[in-house]
Structures are given as structure tokens and as C-alpha cells.
Scaffold this motif. Sequence first.
Motif, mmCIF file in Angstrom:
data_model
loop_
_atom_site.group_PDB
_atom_site.id
_atom_site.type_symbol
_atom_site.label_atom_id
_atom_site.label_comp_id
_atom_site.label_asym_id
_atom_site.label_seq_id
_atom_site.Cartn_x
_atom_site.Cartn_y
_atom_site.Cartn_z
ATOM 1 N N ALA A 11 0.830 -1.202 0.000
ATOM 2 C CA ALA A 11 0.000 0.000 0.000
ATOM 3 C C ALA A 11 0.866 1.254 0.000
ATOM 4 N N ALA A 12 2.193 1.086 0.034
ATOM 5 C CA ALA A 12 3.128 2.212 0.086
ATOM 6 C C ALA A 12 3.624 2.628 -1.293
ATOM 7 N N ALA A 13 3.060 2.078 -2.360
ATOM 8 C CA ALA A 13 3.497 2.404 -3.719
ATOM 9 C C ALA A 13 2.572 3.420 -4.358
ATOM 10 N N LEU A 14 3.146 4.405 -5.027
ATOM 11 C CA LEU A 14 2.376 5.408 -5.760
ATOM 12 C C LEU A 14 2.894 5.458 -7.186
ATOM 13 N N ILE A 15 1.978 5.721 -8.134
ATOM 14 C CA ILE A 15 2.345 5.753 -9.546
ATOM 15 C C ILE A 15 1.735 6.972 -10.234
ATOM 16 N N CYS A 16 2.335 7.333 -11.374
ATOM 17 C CA CYS A 16 1.755 8.372 -12.227
ATOM 18 C C CYS A 16 1.055 7.671 -13.390
ATOM 19 N N SER A 17 0.542 8.438 -14.340
ATOM 20 C CA SER A 17 -0.179 7.831 -15.467
ATOM 21 C C SER A 17 0.729 7.016 -16.385
ATOM 22 N N TYR A 18 2.045 7.243 -16.292
ATOM 23 C CA TYR A 18 3.006 6.465 -17.085
ATOM 24 C C TYR A 18 3.547 5.266 -16.303
ATOM 25 N N GLU A 19 3.015 5.055 -15.095
ATOM 26 C CA GLU A 19 3.392 3.969 -14.203
ATOM 27 C C GLU A 19 4.793 4.098 -13.632
ATOM 28 N N CYS A 20 5.317 5.340 -13.568
ATOM 29 C CA CYS A 20 6.533 5.576 -12.805
ATOM 30 C C CYS A 20 6.156 5.252 -11.361
ATOM 31 N N THR A 21 7.027 4.591 -10.626
ATOM 32 C CA THR A 21 6.670 4.062 -9.311
ATOM 33 C C THR A 21 7.585 4.592 -8.221
ATOM 34 N N PHE A 22 6.981 5.094 -7.147
ATOM 35 C CA PHE A 22 7.736 5.649 -6.032
ATOM 36 C C PHE A 22 7.093 5.235 -4.719
ATOM 37 N N CYS A 23 7.889 5.236 -3.646
ATOM 38 C CA CYS A 23 7.357 4.892 -2.329
ATOM 39 C C CYS A 23 6.711 6.130 -1.707
ATOM 40 N N VAL A 24 5.852 5.911 -0.743
ATOM 41 C CA VAL A 24 5.123 6.995 -0.097
ATOM 42 C C VAL A 24 6.081 7.975 0.587
ATOM 43 N N ASP A 25 7.191 7.491 1.142
ATOM 44 C CA ASP A 25 8.145 8.381 1.810
ATOM 45 C C ASP A 25 8.757 9.376 0.825
ATOM 46 N N CYS A 26 9.127 8.915 -0.358
ATOM 47 C CA CYS A 26 9.694 9.813 -1.372
ATOM 48 C C CYS A 26 8.643 10.774 -1.910
ATOM 49 N N VAL A 27 7.424 10.280 -2.120
ATOM 50 C CA VAL A 27 6.355 11.117 -2.672
ATOM 51 C C VAL A 27 5.959 12.214 -1.689
ATOM 52 N N GLN A 28 5.815 11.866 -0.420
ATOM 53 C CA GLN A 28 5.410 12.857 0.577
ATOM 54 C C GLN A 28 6.563 13.764 0.980
ATOM 55 N N GLY A 29 7.781 13.322 0.741
ATOM 56 C CA GLY A 29 8.961 14.110 1.096
ATOM 57 C C GLY A 29 9.490 14.895 -0.084
ATOM 58 N N PRO A 30 10.646 14.481 -0.603
ATOM 59 C CA PRO A 30 11.330 15.263 -1.630
ATOM 60 C C PRO A 30 10.573 15.459 -2.942
ATOM 61 N N LEU A 31 9.696 14.546 -3.312
ATOM 62 C CA LEU A 31 9.002 14.686 -4.592
ATOM 63 C C LEU A 31 7.774 15.590 -4.515
ATOM 64 N N GLY A 32 7.252 15.801 -3.334
ATOM 65 C CA GLY A 32 6.108 16.701 -3.160
ATOM 66 C C GLY A 32 4.873 16.301 -3.942
ATOM 67 N N GLY A 33 4.679 14.991 -4.181
ATOM 68 C CA GLY A 33 3.482 14.505 -4.863
ATOM 69 C C GLY A 33 3.524 14.601 -6.375
ATOM 70 N N VAL A 34 4.687 14.991 -6.931
ATOM 71 C CA VAL A 34 4.807 15.171 -8.379
ATOM 72 C C VAL A 34 5.872 14.225 -8.943
#
Length: 61
Positions: free
Chosen positions: A17-40
Motif C-alpha cells: 500500500a506504500a506504492a504510488l504511480i503516475c499515469s506512465y506507471e513511474c513508481t515511487f514509495c510513499v516516503d519519497c512522494v510525501q517528502g522530496p518529490l512533493g506529490g509530483v
Amino acid sequence: MKSQCERCNAALPPDSAAALICSYECTFCVDCVQGPLGGVCPNCGGQLQPRPTRVAKSATA
């Protein structure tokens, strides 16, 4: 389905449940998305959303 975060290489198994993806299926963990990536997504600029999970198939299926 990618099995690890593209930024930090954290393990993201199909049922994670800790995996997030964009429409191109690039895959990142929730820690990276909520931290340095800022949801983008850093690759395409798209919004990162929770990835659907998959349950492992049983050996008898």
C-alpha cells in the motif's frame, strides 16, 4: 508492475500500500512522494496516486 521505488530503491511488492504511480506507471514509495518529490512525478510532472494492489496467485489456482 515495478517492484521498487525509482528514487530510493525501497521494496514495493505487488500487495504494498506504500506504492504510488503516475499515469506512465513511474513508481515511487510513499516516503519519497510525501517528502522530496512533493506529490509530483520527477519524470513527467504528473500527479502521483496510490497504485492498485495485487494479491499473489495461489499455487493451486
